[in-house]
Design an enzyme around this catalytic site. Structure first.
Site, mmCIF file in Angstrom:
data_model
loop_
_atom_site.group_PDB
_atom_site.id
_atom_site.type_symbol
_atom_site.label_atom_id
_atom_site.label_comp_id
_atom_site.label_asym_id
_atom_site.label_seq_id
_atom_site.Cartn_x
_atom_site.Cartn_y
_atom_site.Cartn_z
ATOM 1 N N GLY A 1 1.292 -1.156 0.043
ATOM 2 C CA GLY A 1 -0.708 0.385 -0.179
ATOM 3 C C GLY A 1 0.855 1.328 -0.129
ATOM 4 N N GLY A 2 0.456 2.542 0.548
ATOM 5 C CA GLY A 2 1.097 3.221 1.112
ATOM 6 C C GLY A 2 2.338 2.941 1.412
ATOM 7 N N GLY B 1 19.790 5.199 -35.634
ATOM 8 C CA GLY B 1 19.675 6.828 -34.059
ATOM 9 C C GLY B 1 20.537 6.618 -32.793
ATOM 10 C CB ALA B 2 21.517 2.788 -30.747
#
Ligand code: HXC
Length: 510
Positions: A169-170, A404-405
């Site tokens: 949870g939190g 692109g790498a």
């Protein structure tokens, strides 16, 4: 007078006893240490100064007024790691399962604020059952107070979380907003909702371990940055990590005396890259051979292994290493590797840590799975992170830098300061075979002709000299001299000054 002093000792002993002997025994039986034992191991001996050990919750619901334990489930304060100040909080599972009341939250917020104000890291040790169920919305508000401090401190002081028991949870969201999360194998797990809720909502049967154990988070989700065998190893490794980091973004990283010759030649690197361009080799060997004393603190070693990230030192100074790993998926950039690399580059940039990048990358991972998973956005994170980083950036291409790498991996045009290549580097839009199959499609049925074209393409592009002739590479260097060249490069960049245009904040593709 004596009885007043004794009263203090009595109250201290009561707080130190936490949830009592039975619960402490149960903690030990599970292979876990108590909150205070953990702090003793994390901090230099005798350095811990505790705050708020007499704080109690203020709840009157569900019979809570009759159950008050001083400290209220969390031990907070400050101490030192190898003489340097850190702030700490350690959840005490023996007190209401370490669950978070409003008073418990206030204790944590107090040390968070002090850490930020005084420019020192904060380390949280987690072992807790989430929101104190008896406190309702007060507990939720307490969590929000902690989350806010996490966000305000992000990029200001290093924040480290160690998950040493349940974390639900939190309690998962605060770690999620810190810089590094570590887990202890088999005794810790973290999830937003536990197995019972999973069963109720989606009728799925799952164990704590399969839902949120270290195998999920250190290997698959990438939520954690490493998993250790037991409490002792986890805390020892956190001490080691802290030694690499500056105390805040107002400082440069610590310098430690190095006993390693800064200009040491490493002849074996001349044969690291195999003659066959498709044969893998271990990029970690390069890192271990260039850093001081082979001391490398790897982050997320078991997740997205096609990229390696971590801290080392070059002539005593901390450096963040990012390196493609040709041994795993040929070092390709996929979604996981891009996210892993991007977050690390941003950490280094936020904390003034120079980045050394070793490149051997065939490109981005093709395929429907990657495209549907938003490779475009995730790949852009790494590009964005490198481009905006203003810390010194030294890049070395060992072999492939395709497409692109090539641009993404700290290339010259996105403000790489010094970009080197080994003579074995191949810098091109794509690999020779794929390239000729596209530009000489007409020759597809003439394999001999195609092979000739491929040899021609390889001779022309499969080397670093075209890039070097355009100035995209500053120098082609001998592999054995790599340590010397990088140490000298970093020295030359020590007083680098570069800033980005004013903005409220950027809008990195999330
Ligand atoms: C109050 C709690 C508690 C809680 C545990 N305890 N969780 N008390 N609030 N949330 C107490 C138990 O009553 C028990 O008290 C002691 O801690 C140990 O718990 P056990 O259940 O006996 O231990 P164990 O079997 O090891 O199980 C641990 C556990 C389980 C898995 C963590 O206790 C559990 O499921 N707790 C609830 C987890 C949860 O759902 N929390 C709320 C999440 S929602 P005694 O007196 O017997 O020692 C949330 C919302 C915040 O956090 C969202 C913010 C964004």
């Amino acid at each position: 007078m004596q009885h007043i002093l004794e009263e203090l000792e009595k109250r201290r002993a009561q707080a130190r006893a936490g949830g009592g002997g039975r619960r402490i025994d149960s903690q030990h039986a599970k292979g876990k240490l108590t909150a205070r034992e953990r702090l003793d191991l994390l901090l230099d001996e005798g350095s811990f100064e505790e705050f708020d050990m007499f704080v109690e919750h203020r709840s009157h619901d569900f019979g809570m007024e009759a159950q008050r334990i001083p400290g209220d489930g969390v031990v907070t304060g400050w101490g030192t790691i190898n003489g340097r100040v850190v702030y700490v909080f350690s959840k005490d599972f023996t007190v209401f399962g370490g669950s978070l009341s409003k008073a418990h939250a206030e204790k944590i917020v107090k040390v968070q604020e002090m850490a930020a104000r005084n420019g020192a890291p904060i380390i949280g040790l987690f072992d807790a059952g989430g929101a104190r169920i008896q406190e309702g919305v007060d507990s939720l508000a307490g969590y929000a107070d902690i989350f806010l401090q996490n966000v305000l401190s992000s990029g200001v002081i290093p924040q480290i979380s160690v998950i040493m028991g349940p974390c639900a949870g939190g309690d998962v969201y605060s770690p999620a907003m810190t810089d590094f999360i570590f887990m202890v194998k088999d005794t810790s797990y973290m999830y937003v909702t536990g197995p019972d809720v999973v069963k109720t909502v989606i009728n799925e049967d799952v164990s704590h371990e399969d839902l949120g154990g270290y195998r999920v988070h250190a290997l698959k989700s990438g939520v954690t940055d490493g998993a250790f065998e037991n409490d002792l190893e986890a805390l020892t490794q956190v001490r080691r990590l802290v030694d690499f980091l500056p105390l805040s973004n107002r400082e440069k990283p610590p310098v430690r005396e190095s006993y390693d010759e800064p200009y040491r030649d490493e002849k074996s690197l001349d044969t690291l890259v195999p003659a066959n361009p498709n044969k893998p080799y271990d990029m970690k060997e390069l890192i271990l051979k260039v850093v001081d004393e082979s001391d490398f603190f790897e982050i997320s070693p078991d997740y997205a292994k096609n990229i390696i990230i971590g801290f080392g030192r070059m002539d005593g100074e901390t450096v963040g290493f990012v390196a493609n790993q040709p041994q795993v998926l040929a070092g390709v950039l996929d979604i996981d590797a891009s996210r892993k690399g991007a977050r690390f580059v941003r950490f280094c940039d936020a904390f003034n840590i120079p980045i050394v990048t070793f490149v051997d990358v065939p490109g981005f991972m093709p395929g429907t799975k990657q495209e549907q998973g938003a490779l475009i956005k995730h790949g852009a994170k790494l590009l964005f992170a490198y481009a905006e980083a203003t810390v010194p950036k030294v890049t070395l291409i060992t072999r492939k830098a395709y497409g692109g790498a090539f641009d993404v991996m700290s290339s010259k045009n996105i403000r790489g300061d010094l970009n080197y290549a080994w003579p074995t580097a191949e810098i091109a839009v794509m690999g020779p075979k794929q390239a000729v199959e596209i530009i000489f499609r007409a020759d597809m049925n003439a394999p001999e002709r195609l092979a000739e074209r491929e040899a021609e393409y390889r001779a022309h592009f499969a080397n670093p000299f075209v890039a070097a002739s355009r100035g995209y590479i500053d120098d082609v260097i001998m592999p054995h001299g790599t340590r010397r060249r990088i140490v000298r490069a970093l020295k030359s960049l020590k007083n680098k000054q570069l800033s980005n245009p004013w903005k409220k904040h950027d809008n990195i593709p999330l």
